[in-house]
Design an enzyme around this catalytic site. Structure first.
Site, PDB file in Angstrom:
ATOM      1  N   GLU A  25       0.511  -7.452   5.668  1.00  0.00           N
ATOM      2  CA  GLU A  25       0.825  -6.342   4.777  1.00  0.00           C
ATOM      3  C   GLU A  25       0.359  -6.691   3.372  1.00  0.00           C
ATOM      4  OE1 GLU A  25       4.755  -3.660   3.790  1.00  0.00           O
ATOM      5  OE2 GLU A  25       4.953  -5.836   3.771  1.00  0.00           O
ATOM      6  N   HIS A  55       1.316 -10.460   2.714  1.00  0.00           N
ATOM      7  CA  HIS A  55       2.531 -10.915   3.372  1.00  0.00           C
ATOM      8  C   HIS A  55       2.291 -10.897   4.875  1.00  0.00           C
ATOM      9  CE1 HIS A  55       4.455 -11.023  -0.351  1.00  0.00           C
ATOM     10  NE2 HIS A  55       5.337 -10.019  -0.245  1.00  0.00           N
ATOM     11  N   HIS A  66       4.559 -10.449   8.319  1.00  0.00           N
ATOM     12  CA  HIS A  66       5.829 -10.174   8.990  1.00  0.00           C
ATOM     13  C   HIS A  66       5.686 -10.538  10.466  1.00  0.00           C
ATOM     14  CE1 HIS A  66       7.487  -8.182   5.520  1.00  0.00           C
ATOM     15  NE2 HIS A  66       6.506  -7.291   5.492  1.00  0.00           N
ATOM     16  N   TYR A 126       9.671  -1.263  10.453  1.00  0.00           N
ATOM     17  CA  TYR A 126       9.478  -1.732   9.073  1.00  0.00           C
ATOM     18  C   TYR A 126       8.198  -2.555   8.959  1.00  0.00           C
ATOM     19  CZ  TYR A 126      10.198  -4.501   4.850  1.00  0.00           C
ATOM     20  OH  TYR A 126      10.033  -5.114   3.638  1.00  0.00           O
ATOM     21  N   ASN A 151       2.909  -0.089   7.170  1.00  0.00           N
ATOM     22  CA  ASN A 151       1.619  -0.008   6.473  1.00  0.00           C
ATOM     23  C   ASN A 151       0.816  -1.281   6.760  1.00  0.00           C
ATOM     24  OD1 ASN A 151      -0.428   0.970   4.820  1.00  0.00           O
ATOM     25  ND2 ASN A 151       0.522   0.205   2.938  1.00  0.00           N
TER      26      ASN A 151
END
Length: 314
Positions: free
Chosen positions: A58, A66, A68, A106, A110
């Protein structure tokens, strides 16, 4: 890809504990590829039989990346090492993803790119209690804080998780959370290391000490010397005197006479008393030392024979 657990943030803490079949990891500012991270996590939890791993890249607001990661396993992953999920020095935020559906949504909101393996297993129990899901039970604040204490690995992470889970309490009772954060994660005091090597005996750099003594205790400026000695009128004379004193004070000067080694004892003088007082009155002198020859100066005087002078005239 090696697991690194030697950094300060990843030092194992006795307060840390993670036990869940759904693990949610966030690697902040991590440039690693999602596939490499996902494969590493898959092999890392192999002992607990992994069934699904999702790794998503992300873009952050500052332009960095980032990562995740949602990891699901057939048996709960259990560890008390806060650095267990570290990858090449990158330490993640570790949480129990009790609502796998929300966590996956979540992470995929994106994505720049992502990698996944296995079959996703939906979970309907929400970490914060989602009223939109059937048969959901809202988690108490005690359970939320307990989970945060178990999963946080440093002070900043602890306060950030409190802010997200309990925003009202964080805004109104921040000072209490900061106090608990300082108690849970006290600052590590640095161990003092002397810049000077050890010597025998254990002294601290005598050269530096001698230099300090020379510059602070044994040094007199010519100007100060002229003030203390009004007879010195020029700086050259003052400098010359100081140089002479400096050289003389560091040179052993012979005394000129040797110490007495005679074992002879002097006679003890008579203490003053009535006899001494009588001598003072009568003018007698008592000698307390060895006999000495005294020369008395005499002056001639005219003496007259003793006779009886009769007064009167014939």
């Amino acid at each position: 890809m090696s697991t690194v657990g030697s950094t300060v943030s990843s030092t194992p803490s006795r307060r840390f504990k993670h036990r869940n079949v759904n693990t949610f990891l966030t690697y902040s500012r991590c440039p690693l590829e999602p596939e490499a991270v996902g494969l590493h996590i898959w092999s890392l939890i192999a002992h607990w039989t992994p069934v699904y791993v999702l790794s998503v890249r992300e873009t952050h607001e500052d332009g960095g990346y980032h990562i995740h990661v949602l990891a699901q396993s057939a048996k709960p992953v259990y560890t008390t090492d806060s650095g267990f999920f570290d990858i090449d020095g990158f330490h993640p935020n570790i949480q129990s993803a009790k609502s796998a559906n929300k966590v996956r949504a979540y992470a995929m909101k994106n994505p720049v790119t992502y990698w996944e393996r296995g079959t996703f297993i939906p979970r309907k129990t929400s970490f914060l209690g989602d009223s939109t899901e059937p048969n959901s039970k809202k988690q108490s604040k005690d359970d939320i804080v307990r989970d945060i204490i178990e999963h946080s690995t440093n002070k900043q992470e602890y306060l950030s998780m409190i802010q997200k889970a309990l925003p009202y309490e964080w805004a109104t009772k921040l000072q209490y959370f900061e106090y608990s954060a300082n108690k849970l994660f006290p600052d590590i005091q640095e161990i003092y290391t002397s810049p000077f090597p050890q010597s025998t005996p254990a002294l601290l750099d005598p050269t530096a000490i001698n230099t300090w003594l020379e510059n602070n205790l044994y040094q007199v400026s010519p100007s100060a010397y002229m003030l203390a000695n009004p007879s010195c009128l020029t700086l050259e004379e003052a400098t010359s005197d100081l140089i002479w004193m400096h050289e003389t004070s560091r040179t052993l000067i012979p005394t000129g006479s040797s110490a007495c080694t005679s074992s002879g004892q002097q006679e003890q003088a008579s203490p003053p008393g009535p006899g001494a007082w009588e001598d003072i009155i009568t003018g007698r002198t008592t000698s307390t030392g060895p006999p000495t020859t005294r020369t008395q100066n005499t002056t001639s005087s005219t003496t007259y024979p003793s006779s009886t002078v009769h007064a009167g005239s014939n």
